[in-house]
Design an enzyme around this catalytic site. Structure first.
Site, PDB file in Angstrom:
ATOM      1  N   PHE A 156       0.814  -1.225   0.000  1.00  0.00           N
ATOM      2  CA  PHE A 156       0.000   0.000   0.000  1.00  0.00           C
ATOM      3  C   PHE A 156       0.844   1.270   0.000  1.00  0.00           C
ATOM      4  O   PHE A 156       0.341   2.335  -0.327  1.00  0.00           O
ATOM      5  CB  PHE A 156      -0.920   0.007   1.246  1.00  0.00           C
ATOM      6  CG  PHE A 156      -0.212   0.450   2.500  1.00  0.00           C
ATOM      7  CD1 PHE A 156      -0.060   1.806   2.785  1.00  0.00           C
ATOM      8  CD2 PHE A 156       0.335  -0.466   3.390  1.00  0.00           C
ATOM      9  CE1 PHE A 156       0.611   2.225   3.933  1.00  0.00           C
ATOM     10  CE2 PHE A 156       1.006  -0.062   4.529  1.00  0.00           C
ATOM     11  CZ  PHE A 156       1.146   1.294   4.799  1.00  0.00           C
ATOM     12  N   LYS A 180      -1.371  -7.398  -9.263  1.00  0.00           N
ATOM     13  CA  LYS A 180      -2.322  -7.431  -8.138  1.00  0.00           C
ATOM     14  C   LYS A 180      -1.919  -6.312  -7.188  1.00  0.00           C
ATOM     15  O   LYS A 180      -1.053  -6.466  -6.356  1.00  0.00           O
ATOM     16  CB  LYS A 180      -2.260  -8.790  -7.427  1.00  0.00           C
ATOM     17  CG  LYS A 180      -3.531  -9.232  -6.810  1.00  0.00           C
ATOM     18  CD  LYS A 180      -3.912  -8.715  -5.443  1.00  0.00           C
ATOM     19  CE  LYS A 180      -2.978  -8.536  -4.321  1.00  0.00           C
ATOM     20  NZ  LYS A 180      -3.438  -7.452  -3.404  1.00  0.00           N
ATOM     21  N   GLU A 183      -4.944  -3.871  -2.023  1.00  0.00           N
ATOM     22  CA  GLU A 183      -6.393  -3.663  -1.956  1.00  0.00           C
ATOM     23  C   GLU A 183      -6.732  -2.417  -1.130  1.00  0.00           C
ATOM     24  O   GLU A 183      -7.871  -1.971  -1.115  1.00  0.00           O
ATOM     25  CB  GLU A 183      -7.074  -4.914  -1.369  1.00  0.00           C
ATOM     26  CG  GLU A 183      -6.768  -5.235   0.090  1.00  0.00           C
ATOM     27  CD  GLU A 183      -5.438  -5.968   0.297  1.00  0.00           C
ATOM     28  OE1 GLU A 183      -4.496  -5.737  -0.493  1.00  0.00           O
ATOM     29  OE2 GLU A 183      -5.348  -6.745   1.262  1.00  0.00           O
ATOM     30  N   SER A 233       5.451  -6.920   3.145  1.00  0.00           N
ATOM     31  CA  SER A 233       6.021  -7.293   4.442  1.00  0.00           C
ATOM     32  C   SER A 233       6.830  -8.597   4.342  1.00  0.00           C
ATOM     33  O   SER A 233       6.617  -9.406   3.437  1.00  0.00           O
ATOM     34  CB  SER A 233       4.888  -7.486   5.454  1.00  0.00           C
ATOM     35  OG  SER A 233       4.064  -8.555   5.030  1.00  0.00           O
ATOM     36  N   CYS A 288       9.394   1.892   3.306  1.00  0.00           N
ATOM     37  CA  CYS A 288      10.261   0.766   3.668  1.00  0.00           C
ATOM     38  C   CYS A 288      11.678   1.264   3.940  1.00  0.00           C
ATOM     39  O   CYS A 288      12.469   0.577   4.565  1.00  0.00           O
ATOM     40  CB  CYS A 288      10.283  -0.285   2.570  1.00  0.00           C
ATOM     41  SG  CYS A 288      11.137   0.262   1.106  1.00  0.00           S
ATOM     42  N   GLU A 388       8.860  -4.017  12.992  1.00  0.00           N
ATOM     43  CA  GLU A 388       8.757  -2.900  12.050  1.00  0.00           C
ATOM     44  C   GLU A 388       7.480  -2.141  12.417  1.00  0.00           C
ATOM     45  O   GLU A 388       6.370  -2.648  12.219  1.00  0.00           O
ATOM     46  CB  GLU A 388       8.675  -3.426  10.606  1.00  0.00           C
ATOM     47  CG  GLU A 388       8.661  -2.318   9.583  1.00  0.00           C
ATOM     48  CD  GLU A 388       8.547  -2.826   8.137  1.00  0.00           C
ATOM     49  OE1 GLU A 388       8.008  -3.917   7.925  1.00  0.00           O
ATOM     50  OE2 GLU A 388       9.013  -2.114   7.240  1.00  0.00           O
TER      51      GLU A 388
HETATM   52  P1  NAD Z   1       1.656  -6.603   3.004  1.00  0.00           P
HETATM   53  O1  NAD Z   1       2.694  -7.640   3.019  1.00  0.00           O
HETATM   54  O2  NAD Z   1       0.586  -6.631   4.030  1.00  0.00           O
HETATM   55  O3  NAD Z   1       0.901  -6.609   1.588  1.00  0.00           O
HETATM   56  C1  NAD Z   1       1.611  -6.713   0.387  1.00  0.00           C
HETATM   57  C2  NAD Z   1       0.742  -7.451  -0.631  1.00  0.00           C
HETATM   58  O4  NAD Z   1       0.496  -8.782  -0.149  1.00  0.00           O
HETATM   59  C3  NAD Z   1      -0.608  -6.796  -0.864  1.00  0.00           C
HETATM   60  O5  NAD Z   1      -0.885  -6.796  -2.246  1.00  0.00           O
HETATM   61  C4  NAD Z   1      -1.578  -7.683  -0.085  1.00  0.00           C
HETATM   62  O6  NAD Z   1      -2.847  -7.764  -0.680  1.00  0.00           O
HETATM   63  C5  NAD Z   1      -0.901  -9.039  -0.113  1.00  0.00           C
HETATM   64  N1  NAD Z   1      -1.205  -9.833   1.103  1.00  0.00           N
HETATM   65  C6  NAD Z   1      -1.521  -9.372   2.335  1.00  0.00           C
HETATM   66  N2  NAD Z   1      -1.702 -10.400   3.195  1.00  0.00           N
HETATM   67  C7  NAD Z   1      -1.503 -11.535   2.487  1.00  0.00           C
HETATM   68  C8  NAD Z   1      -1.527 -12.916   2.817  1.00  0.00           C
HETATM   69  N3  NAD Z   1      -1.820 -13.326   4.046  1.00  0.00           N
HETATM   70  N4  NAD Z   1      -1.243 -13.818   1.861  1.00  0.00           N
HETATM   71  C9  NAD Z   1      -0.929 -13.418   0.606  1.00  0.00           C
HETATM   72  N5  NAD Z   1      -0.901 -12.102   0.244  1.00  0.00           N
HETATM   73  C10 NAD Z   1      -1.175 -11.173   1.161  1.00  0.00           C
HETATM   74  O7  NAD Z   1       2.429  -5.192   3.010  1.00  0.00           O
HETATM   75  P2  NAD Z   1       1.832  -3.741   3.149  1.00  0.00           P
HETATM   76  O8  NAD Z   1       1.354  -3.527   4.541  1.00  0.00           O
HETATM   77  O9  NAD Z   1       0.904  -3.450   2.044  1.00  0.00           O
HETATM   78  O10 NAD Z   1       3.158  -2.871   2.898  1.00  0.00           O
HETATM   79  C11 NAD Z   1       4.064  -2.540   3.920  1.00  0.00           C
HETATM   80  C12 NAD Z   1       5.220  -3.502   3.974  1.00  0.00           C
HETATM   81  O11 NAD Z   1       5.901  -3.526   2.718  1.00  0.00           O
HETATM   82  C13 NAD Z   1       6.285  -3.096   4.976  1.00  0.00           C
HETATM   83  O12 NAD Z   1       6.753  -4.250   5.623  1.00  0.00           O
HETATM   84  C14 NAD Z   1       7.378  -2.478   4.117  1.00  0.00           C
HETATM   85  O13 NAD Z   1       8.666  -2.503   4.699  1.00  0.00           O
HETATM   86  C15 NAD Z   1       7.297  -3.327   2.908  1.00  0.00           C
HETATM   87  N6  NAD Z   1       7.873  -2.671   1.747  1.00  0.00           N
HETATM   88  C16 NAD Z   1       9.107  -3.090   1.321  1.00  0.00           C
HETATM   89  C17 NAD Z   1       9.708  -2.465   0.251  1.00  0.00           C
HETATM   90  C18 NAD Z   1      11.069  -2.897  -0.231  1.00  0.00           C
HETATM   91  O14 NAD Z   1      11.443  -2.519  -1.340  1.00  0.00           O
HETATM   92  N7  NAD Z   1      11.825  -3.668   0.530  1.00  0.00           N
HETATM   93  C19 NAD Z   1       9.056  -1.405  -0.386  1.00  0.00           C
HETATM   94  C20 NAD Z   1       7.794  -1.020   0.079  1.00  0.00           C
HETATM   95  C21 NAD Z   1       7.207  -1.662   1.144  1.00  0.00           C
END
Ligand code: NAD
Length: 504
Positions: A156, A180, A183, A233, A288, A388
């Site tokens: 997000f 994808k 959401e 994440s 991040c 985090e």
């Molecule tokens: P998230 O992991 O909750 O969601 C990421 C994606 O995974 C979304 O599209 C979501 O719909 C999907 N998802 C969520 N739960 C799921 C599940 N149980 N099974 C399968 N798919 C699932 O992450 P977020 O909260 O949207 O974003 C923040 C996180 O992203 C932080 O941890 C941040 O550090 C990380 N991030 C990392 C980078 C990088 O380049 N290293 C860049 C941006 C964000």
């Protein structure tokens, strides 16, 4: 999640070059985090819709892979122009659904735009190699061929930049794509997908499905998807890596972080503290690459009061409000999580130097706000250090020596970004050599590499060998084929059967 059919706009799927209204019964609201206004409803695509998106990408690959490289490049030249022309509109959509300030939202779009510009240079990037006369009359060369249908799963916090890390380079290299988006804030991503089609991306080459865990698992398992790029994440990324790898796919996962800055006593105090406050509290700490830990070495610990005073000057308000430094957190759930972690920090004995909970924000009584928050006396065992937080919360630690600070960073499970503040070239060199973190800044607090380099990460912050943009991603999205070639002319009549492996 809702099953309502209320009269708010619906976010569409995008299949075969067309917006598609989902027939699902599962919907989620997209909510403005500063006001709680419901902006739209996003569908959780059905299995049949996901299947259709993949089938469309598979069919389009047959012709797209043969499209001349110059044709592909020109689409991205046009695309970068369209993004530039629409940057204010894109930023406004992004701020409304995600919460970050308008200038920061423009930055989000701009950092993605730079990858689109890079994709327009694909003619210079997707070049093979040739060695002439590897044996008598024999040449060897490489072809970098597209893989087929590739997929991207995005978080997000950068709903413009991170989709643009993925599909432009995947498509420019001759693949087709299923995206994808998060959401939580899919609207700016959808506008970018529309503009990509306006720029000339043919039907089926770029498709979008929406959803959560089920959609992600369908992508990981689908036999027609050859590569998966994930950003999010560590918890979800590790699952995606394991599941998609087991299904035989190429996978890259950019994941969670705990980014430390080290401040040496010889640093420029004013500049360093400005940089640290901006990197810790900007985007409400939801980057991040946000700085979430600062280690003050030796006498630099005396700078803590000045850092607290700086943090107090930041303006907390709605992202669309002029002069805002810190906007809301993306959701009520994020607000509860961050507030809960601050409470745990207090209970576990960290000193709350600045408490940003429940700020009074004029005109935005319902927003998910946390103002800049600073803990001191933090130890590596505390929850605020281990987890985090993903909010505007900075943990301040103290080290007696530079090496002690480096050891602490290298012992952290994450290795996304780090920064050193110093005036000493020798200290900077020592840091660059010894630190085990993907992105390293010297007096640069958020050292995100521009697209001619690749984003990377160490330990728990990354799985997979290759980064999501830059030269590495050309390798990620292509299969290298080596061709060894000899041509006989009519006069070549000599020789005999050769049963050794040598070519002569
Ligand atoms: P998230 O992991 O909750 O969601 C990421 C994606 O995974 C979304 O599209 C979501 O719909 C999907 N998802 C969520 N739960 C799921 C599940 N149980 N099974 C399968 N798919 C699932 O992450 P977020 O909260 O949207 O974003 C923040 C996180 O992203 C932080 O941890 C941040 O550090 C990380 N991030 C990392 C980078 C990088 O380049 N290293 C860049 C941006 C964000």
């Amino acid at each position: 999640m809702t099953t309502s059919t209320a009269a708010v706009p619906t976010v569409k799927l995008f299949i075969d070059g067309q917006p598609v209204e989902s027939t699902t019964r599962e919907w989620r609201e997209v909510i403005n985090p500063a006001t709680q206004e419901v902006l739209a409803r996003v569908p959780f695509a059905t299995a049949e819709e996901i299947e259709r998106a993949v089938a469309s990408a598979k069919a389009a690959f047959k012709t797209w892979k043969k499209t001349p490289i110059g044709t592909r490049a020109r689409i991205f030249l046009k695309y970068q122009q369209l993004i530039r022309e629409h940057i204010k509109e894109l930023a406004a959509i992004l701020t409304a659904e995600q919460g970050k300030t308008l200038p920061d939202a423009e930055g989000d779009v701009f950092r993605g735009l730079e990858v689109v510009e890079h994709a327009a240079a694909i003619g210079n990037l997707q070049l093979g190699e040739l060695a002439n006369n590897v044996a008598g009359g024999v040449d060897t060369f490489t072809l970098l061929q597209p893989l087929g249908v590739c997929a991207g799963i995005t978080p997000f916090n950068f709903p413009a930049m991170i989709p643009l890390w993925m599909f432009p380079m995947a498509i420019a290299t001759g693949n087709t794509f299923v995206l994808k988006p998060s959401e939580q804030d899919p609207m700016v991503t959808m506008r970018l997908v529309e503009l990509a089609h306006e720029a000339g991306v043919p039907p089926g080459v770029l498709n979008v499905i929406h959803g959560g865990a089920d959609a992600v698992n369908a992508i990981c398992d689908h036999p027609d998807i050859k590569a998966v790029s994930f950003v999010g994440s560590t918890r979800v990324g590790t699952h995606v890596y394991n599941r998609a790898s087991q299904a035989g796919k190429r996978v890259q996962c950019m994941m969670g972080a705990k980014n430390h800055a080290i401040v040496l006593p010889d640093a420029n105090m004013e500049q360093s503290l400005n940089a640290i406050a901006g990197a810790a509290f900007g985007a409400a700490g939801q980057r991040c690459m946000a700085l979430s830990v600062v280690i003050l070495v030796g006498e630099a610990q005396q700078w803590l009061p000045a850092l607290v005073e700086k943090a107090k000057t930041l303006k907390v308000s709605g992202g669309a409000e002029a002069g805002t430094d810190v906007g809301p957190l993306v959701s009520c759930a994020a607000l509860d999580r961050v507030s809960g972690l601050i409470e745990r920090g207090v209970q576990e004995g960290a000193r709350l130097e600045l408490d940003g909970r429940n700020p009074q924000v004029a005109g935005y009584a319902k927003g998910n706000f946390v103002a800049p928050t600073i803990f001191s006396g933090v130890t590596a065992k505390m929850s605020v250090y281990r987890e985090e937080i993903f909010g505007p919360v900075l943990c301040v630690m103290h080290a007696d020596t530079f090496d002690e600070a480096i050891e602490l960073i290298n012992a952290n499970p994450n290795g996304n970004g780090t920064a050193l503040f110093t005036r000493s070239g020798a200290a900077a060199r020592h840091f660059k050599e010894e630190i085990d973190v993907g992105q390293v800044g010297i007096n640069v607090p958020i050292p995100v590499p521009v697209p001619m380099f690749s984003f990377t990460g160490s330990r728990g912050s990354k799985l997979g060998d290759l980064g999501p943009y830059g030269k590495q991603v050309v390798q990620f999205y292509t299969q290298t084929k080596t061709v060894t070639e000899r041509w006989f002319d009519e006069n070549d009549v000599g020789g005999a059967v050769n049963t050794t492996i040598h070519l002569k």
